[in-house]
Design a protein around this motif. Structure first.
Motif, PDB file in Angstrom:
ATOM      1  N   HIS A   9       0.867  -1.173   0.000  1.00 46.04           N
ATOM      2  CA  HIS A   9       0.000   0.000   0.000  1.00 46.04           C
ATOM      3  C   HIS A   9       0.902   1.221   0.000  1.00 46.04           C
ATOM      4  O   HIS A   9       1.568   1.511   0.995  1.00 46.04           O
ATOM      5  N   VAL A  10       0.945   1.933  -1.114  1.00 44.26           N
ATOM      6  CA  VAL A  10       1.764   3.130  -1.250  1.00 44.26           C
ATOM      7  C   VAL A  10       0.866   4.341  -1.000  1.00 44.26           C
ATOM      8  O   VAL A  10      -0.113   4.540  -1.717  1.00 44.26           O
ATOM      9  N   GLN A  11       1.214   5.109   0.035  1.00 47.22           N
ATOM     10  CA  GLN A  11       0.474   6.324   0.357  1.00 47.22           C
ATOM     11  C   GLN A  11       1.328   7.545   0.043  1.00 47.22           C
ATOM     12  O   GLN A  11       2.515   7.554   0.354  1.00 47.22           O
ATOM     13  N   PHE A  12       0.708   8.557  -0.513  1.00 54.67           N
ATOM     14  CA  PHE A  12       1.368   9.850  -0.681  1.00 54.67           C
ATOM     15  C   PHE A  12       0.698  10.841   0.259  1.00 54.67           C
ATOM     16  O   PHE A  12      -0.513  11.071   0.181  1.00 54.67           O
ATOM     17  N   ARG A  13       1.506  11.407   1.156  1.00 56.80           N
ATOM     18  CA  ARG A  13       1.011  12.368   2.126  1.00 56.80           C
ATOM     19  C   ARG A  13       1.575  13.741   1.777  1.00 56.80           C
ATOM     20  O   ARG A  13       2.077  13.949   0.680  1.00 56.80           O
ATOM     21  N   ARG A  14       1.548  14.670   2.731  1.00 56.06           N
ATOM     22  CA  ARG A  14       1.958  16.034   2.455  1.00 56.06           C
ATOM     23  C   ARG A  14       3.318  16.301   3.092  1.00 56.06           C
ATOM     24  O   ARG A  14       4.273  15.603   2.814  1.00 56.06           O
ATOM     25  N   PHE A  15       3.422  17.267   3.946  1.00 52.37           N
ATOM     26  CA  PHE A  15       4.711  17.678   4.499  1.00 52.37           C
ATOM     27  C   PHE A  15       4.891  17.124   5.914  1.00 52.37           C
ATOM     28  O   PHE A  15       3.919  16.764   6.588  1.00 52.37           O
ATOM     29  N   ALA A  16       6.121  17.078   6.390  1.00 47.82           N
ATOM     30  CA  ALA A  16       6.423  16.616   7.738  1.00 47.82           C
ATOM     31  C   ALA A  16       5.687  17.469   8.761  1.00 47.82           C
ATOM     32  O   ALA A  16       5.743  18.691   8.714  1.00 47.82           O
ATOM     33  N   GLY A  17       4.980  16.807   9.675  1.00 44.56           N
ATOM     34  CA  GLY A  17       4.238  17.527  10.695  1.00 44.56           C
ATOM     35  C   GLY A  17       2.839  17.919  10.288  1.00 44.56           C
ATOM     36  O   GLY A  17       2.126  18.539  11.078  1.00 44.56           O
ATOM     37  N   GLY A  57       5.851  17.797  17.349  1.00 40.47           N
ATOM     38  CA  GLY A  57       6.522  19.046  17.015  1.00 40.47           C
ATOM     39  C   GLY A  57       5.749  19.775  15.944  1.00 40.47           C
ATOM     40  O   GLY A  57       4.905  19.198  15.253  1.00 40.47           O
ATOM     41  N   LEU A  58       6.027  21.045  15.820  1.00 43.45           N
ATOM     42  CA  LEU A  58       5.368  21.852  14.803  1.00 43.45           C
ATOM     43  C   LEU A  58       6.014  21.628  13.443  1.00 43.45           C
ATOM     44  O   LEU A  58       7.227  21.401  13.364  1.00 43.45           O
ATOM     45  N   PRO A  59       5.239  21.698  12.370  1.00 42.83           N
ATOM     46  CA  PRO A  59       5.857  21.639  11.040  1.00 42.83           C
ATOM     47  C   PRO A  59       6.686  22.885  10.789  1.00 42.83           C
ATOM     48  O   PRO A  59       6.493  23.919  11.429  1.00 42.83           O
ATOM     49  N   ALA A  60       7.613  22.772   9.863  1.00 45.32           N
ATOM     50  CA  ALA A  60       8.427  23.929   9.494  1.00 45.32           C
ATOM     51  C   ALA A  60       7.526  25.038   8.958  1.00 45.32           C
ATOM     52  O   ALA A  60       6.527  24.777   8.281  1.00 45.32           O
ATOM     53  N   ALA A  61       7.896  26.276   9.271  1.00 44.99           N
ATOM     54  CA  ALA A  61       7.080  27.416   8.844  1.00 44.99           C
ATOM     55  C   ALA A  61       7.022  27.524   7.330  1.00 44.99           C
ATOM     56  O   ALA A  61       5.982  27.865   6.757  1.00 44.99           O
ATOM     57  N   ALA A  62       8.118  27.240   6.660  1.00 43.32           N
ATOM     58  CA  ALA A  62       8.170  27.310   5.198  1.00 43.32           C
ATOM     59  C   ALA A  62       8.156  25.899   4.625  1.00 43.32           C
ATOM     60  O   ALA A  62       8.917  25.040   5.051  1.00 43.32           O
ATOM     61  N   GLN A  63       7.258  25.671   3.677  1.00 42.82           N
ATOM     62  CA  GLN A  63       7.170  24.388   2.993  1.00 42.82           C
ATOM     63  C   GLN A  63       7.503  24.605   1.522  1.00 42.82           C
ATOM     64  O   GLN A  63       6.741  25.256   0.801  1.00 42.82           O
ATOM     65  N   PRO A  64       8.652  24.093   1.060  1.00 38.85           N
ATOM     66  CA  PRO A  64       9.082  24.360  -0.320  1.00 38.85           C
ATOM     67  C   PRO A  64       8.037  24.009  -1.377  1.00 38.85           C
ATOM     68  O   PRO A  64       7.944  24.674  -2.399  1.00 38.85           O
ATOM     69  N   HIS A  65       7.244  22.971  -1.122  1.00 41.45           N
ATOM     70  CA  HIS A  65       6.218  22.574  -2.096  1.00 41.45           C
ATOM     71  C   HIS A  65       4.827  22.995  -1.649  1.00 41.45           C
ATOM     72  O   HIS A  65       3.834  22.486  -2.159  1.00 41.45           O
TER      73      HIS A  65
END
Length: 200
Positions: free
Chosen positions: A43-51, A145-153
């Motif tokens: 099962h391959v899942q694609f999620r978003r950003f860390a956090g 933890g909080l996600p990084a403030a800037a998300q490159p994508h």
């Protein structure tokens, strides 16, 4: 500095019956693994950003039933479009493989896209609220933890699910229409039962 445009889908969406080329993936923790896996479905899942709060809440539901998923002959592999060093602290507790794809190469290959509707679709808002509340509770307990403030994508990625048979055929697919639109564990198990090795 000007923010780069959000990448759009660069390849057509995959469909059941399409074949995934063999590859070796390097998770952020644990040994390399092969996809497809000759011994079981993946099962391959694609999620978003860390956090991502919505992603974290969903993956906790998968982790709770991981033993059941494995007994059904399914291996979990989850992609995030964050760098490995940023991702590790957010996924260290998960019992399955998590792969960093900061260049979104696999996202493009599988036709997984980003769109404003990820956050603007009202059907995703309850999941966003639940995810944010769960993340806040974890922070109050001194965990997470909080996600990084800037998300490159950016923050407008859409989820996607693929069930890949041992021979590399895709047997079931879901492209999410909003941020919280993915298979539940029950849906995953139903797809696996319907497309298992004893099925045509």
């Amino acid at each position: 500095m000007r923010t780069p445009p959000i990448p759009t889908r660069s390849r057509p969406r995959l469909r059941p019956g399409d074949t995934v080329p063999a590859r070796t993936l390097t998770p952020v923790a644990g040994p390399p693994l092969a996809v497809p896996d000759p011994g079981r479905a993946v099962h391959v899942q694609f999620r978003r950003f860390a956090g991502c709060p919505v992603c974290n809440l969903h993956l906790r539901s998968v982790a709770r039933r991981h033993d059941e998923i494995e007994r059904a002959g399914i291996r979990e592999v989850v992609f995030f479009h964050s760098p490995a060093e940023e991702l590790r602290e957010h996924v260290a507790h998960l019992p399955f493989a998590v792969v960093a794809d900061p260049g979104k190469e696999a996202y493009a290959e599988f036709g997984v896209e980003a769109h404003r509707r990820a956050l603007l679709d009202p059907r995703g808002w309850p999941g966003i609220a639940r995810g944010v509340l769960a993340a806040a509770a974890e922070l109050l307990r001194g965990r997470g933890g909080l996600p990084a403030a800037a998300q490159p994508h950016g923050r407008t990625g859409l989820p996607a699910d693929f069930l890949v048979a041992p021979d590399g055929r895709i047997t079931a697919v879901k492209y999410g229409e909003h941020v919280d639109d993915q298979w539940s564990v029950d849906e995953l198990l139903a797809h696996a039962a319907a497309t298992g090795p004893d099925r045509p």
